[in-house]
Write a protein that holds these residues in place. Sequence first.
Motif: not given
Length: 488
Positions: A92-95, A408-413
């Motif tokens: 994940x990252x800060x965006x 693929x995204x699962x929540x924030x990960x």
Amino acid sequence: MLMIARIRLILYSILILILLFLIYQAIVPFGKIIYNVSFCDNSFFISKLKPKERVGEINKLGCTQKIIGEPVYFNLNTQRTFNEAKLTLTYRDDGGNNIIELGLQADKQKNYFLKPLENKIVDSLSWNKIEQDGVVLLQREQKFKSIDEFLINIPPREEILTYQYNLTPRQKIASYSPSTQLTTINQPLRGAYQFYTYVKNEPLDFNLTFSDLNINQGADDVKIVVYYQNKPITEKTLPDARGGEEGRQKTSAGDFNLNLSDLQEGFYKIAVNANDDVITEKISTAQKIASFINRIWLANNNNEGAATLFSDAPEVTISTLNAASLQTVLVNKQELIIPETYRQFSLPTRQNKSEIKIAKSDVIISGAGVFSFADNSLYNPDYKKMTKASDVDAEKVNYIITTYSPAQTTGEWKTKTVSFDLTNAFRYENNYNFMISAPGLIADDGAEDYVEIKNIKIELKGKTLLEKIKENLKFQISNVKSMSKSKI
């Protein structure tokens, strides 16, 4: 005593099982294996992220680690070779990281094959989308109904961005005429570089003058390779006459004349492969075009006059290792301040041609495009490549062609799997070297940006132990037959 013997037997059995398991993990007799590691693990096979200055402390609760500066590296230690690696990263990252990529070291010059993990620029677009055989075409307004139709009727170069897709370069310049005079580039260049040139009814003619700083141990040979349509057509080597003896005194390394006649019209790429001990003092040529690709190091010339360059890169990045070269660079009259050594500083241009004025030498200039020392020698046969600073609206881009697909995204990960061909990959001391890149992520810049890695999974495929034994036997038999024939 009987109880002690039983305990010893159990312990020895466990030890033997552990040893057999480790041997199996190293030899991989069936040619397939999966290594899976989190940052709380100490793995013999997958190393920790490095350098430590670009990563945070390991989060013991979640077994994760933040990357705070890029690039970072990790090694895969294998006691045998493999043909393919599938890497799966959970992160994940800060965006704030527009592009995140994973790379495999390709050669000893530390070039990397890069594959995309995430591209937020592409992900944010709601353009018309066509997918075909793993290729994606994005159109601001739909004009083409298929990717084949797009490739047959290519729009103007300025309207196209590519990302992880090699769009066939332009082959010819319609209005080109050969130069009638000799051009000399007197700005010294350090280390390796590549450049495009163009030939039409003329020989390819370059004369390069080299010197050797004699700082590093080892031979400082120079290899020059000429490519046409991405295929090498000639290769020559200028050997180090000193044989690797280094006296830390700059010496002449000789001249190299490259002259090829009867060539087809079109673009040619010339690669000068050399280490950082080698200086190209000057380049003389009868060619009109000499456009340096992606990166050049302007060597120290005791700051005898400023240098002016031209570029089509959408973002210009400059760094220096020399404190005497700290300065303010002008890019299209905008100031790009270089206040520190060993750090990169960038400025978006978003123009098809930019002028770069440098007051002091010994700087490294890079960007996703080409650079030249004369306005009329700048020409890039390649299509523009997307970078972290790309702005499709400001650059008036209408088409993007890519092989990228979102994670693929699962929540924030997020989880992404990328594949690498290992058959020709660089391998040193039983290690494959990988890189995680997030352009613009700089350690100690005061920003709280990061890429946090939760898990690294590597699936390897290669030949079985039996296939390797058969291959080796076949090779030995072939050698014996060759030796027998040579004796006859």
